[in-house]
Each structure stands twice: as C-alpha cells, then as structure tokens.
Design a protein around this motif. Structure first.
Motif: not given
Length: 242
Positions: A54-55, A57-58, A60, A79, A96, A98-99, A102, A140
């Motif tokens: 997931a990180r 994907q964003r 991070i 995140c 978050c 979005a987190c 994801s 989001t």
C-alpha cells in the motif's frame, strides 16, 4: 423508601438486578475508556507485506531503521504522516482514508478487508474528516463512501456487540459536532429515554413483582433490540456522510 422496596424484592431478583447493573456499568466504562483514548496498536507483523504494498502504491518510502513508531494521536500508522481524510475502523483504529483504501486494494482476500493492526474484519470506515475535507469531497471521499455502502450491511449478531463501543462513541461525537440532523438526534434520544423508562417503570410485559427473575428477560430483550437498532442507525449515518 429504598428499604421498603428492597424488602419486597426476592433474593433472586435482587441478584439479577445487581448483575444487570454491573453489566451496564461495564458497558458504559468500556465506552468511556474508548472515548478517552485511541487504540495505539502498531501494524501487525503478518500484515506488513500488504502495508508495504500500500505504501508503494502511494509512493511512500519509510526507513524503519531511522524512524520511531508514529504517534497514534496525530499520525497514520501506514504512511507515518499527519492524518488526511481520517477514518476510524469498526475495531477502533485510525488511518488516512487513502491509506486504508490502498491497503484494501493491495490485500483484499475474498473481497474482504482485514485491519492492519488487529486483523479483525473491517466492515465500516467511520469518516472523521475535517470541515474543509467535508466541504471539498474528492476521490478519497468517494472511495470511503463506496466501501461503506458495500460492506456495512454484511454483519452477524456478534459484529453488533463487538462494534458497539466504537460506533456508539462516534454517534455521540457526531451529535456534539452537529453532523447529524436534528430528526436523527431526536430519534436517538427517544430510544434512550424509552429504554430508561421501560427499565424503571413498573409497567413491564413481564413485571418483576410477579415473575421474579424471569421478569428481567423482557428488559434484556428490549435493551438488545434498542442497541442493535442504534448501531444500525449509526452505520447508516456513517455510510451516507458526504
């Protein structure tokens, strides 16, 4: 007056009343405890692979060797940054928006979301958006609402019991923040008042004076029905937040 009332209550009924009072006290205590603190459980080791996906994907990048665990009061455990479109899961953990979406997209198994911290099934994301985020919805916001509308109805009876403290706490938070319409507020207060009157007044379906311990069964049934209805109403409120 209290002595006279106690004299007319059998030992069995007195014990049951005491047990029911203890149950209500424990329920309120758990609710109060969750109001005062947030669960600060770190990411579960078995979920780290999916969390790292997931990180990625964003975009991070977190250096675990040079960073300490994030403060759960102000930072998302995925995140490690300040909350944006903050959401609270039905198990009481915050991320978050979005987190967590994801993470869901990278880890879904059998179309199910498992909490990154406690591995409980997540069937509700309670929006804790700021005023600005509410007034300026984006992708989001849409994704969180879509998730809630898809999963919030997939429950069994135990889910209602497990999720009760978190959902009821957030219902009160929404009420005091003015995020619930007055007609829903009146409906919630009516349910609370109805249960208190039913519990205190002698006009029961099964009066304790006649049926003793058995007379408490209807009180417990009414409590469970009102609890389930309140949680269902809360889920509808959260699932329809803009």
């Amino acid at each position: 007056m209290s002595v006279i009332l106690v004299d007319h209550i059998s030992d069995e009924l007195a014990i049951l009343l005491f047990a029911f009072s203890v149950f209500l006290f424990v329920f309120v205590y758990v609710l109060y405890s969750l109001c005062g603190r947030r669960l600060s459980t770190p990411i579960h080791p078995l979920q780290l692979v999916n969390v790292n996906e997931a990180r990625e994907q964003r975009g991070i990048n977190i250096d675990n060797e040079n960073n300490t665990d994030p403060d759960p009061e102000i930072k998302c455990p995925i995140c490690w940054d300040a909350f944006q479109h903050k959401c609270e899961t039905n198990c009481g953990h915050e991320f978050c928006g979005a987190c967590i979406i994801s993470y869901y997209n990278s880890s879904r198994i059998m179309n199910k979301l498992t909490c990154p911290c406690c591995r409980r099934t997540v069937n509700l994301l309670i929006p804790r958006f700021t005023q600005f985020e509410q007034e300026h919805p984006d992708n989001t916001t849409r994704d969180v609402l879509h998730f809630n509308r898809h999963f919030s109805g997939q429950l069994n009876f135990l889910d209602y019991i497990y999720d009760a403290p978190v959902i009821i706490r957030n219902i009160f938070v929404y009420m005091f923040e003015g995020r619930i319409g007055w007609y829903l507020v009146l409906r919630l207060w009516f349910l609370t008042l109805f249960f208190m009157l039913y519990l205190l007044l002698p006009f029961d379906v099964l009066p304790e004076a006649l049926f003793g311990v058995v007379g408490m069964i209807d009180d417990v049934i009414v409590f469970v029905i009102i609890l389930v209805h309140t949680i269902t109403l809360g889920r509808l409120i959260f699932a329809d937040m803009r």
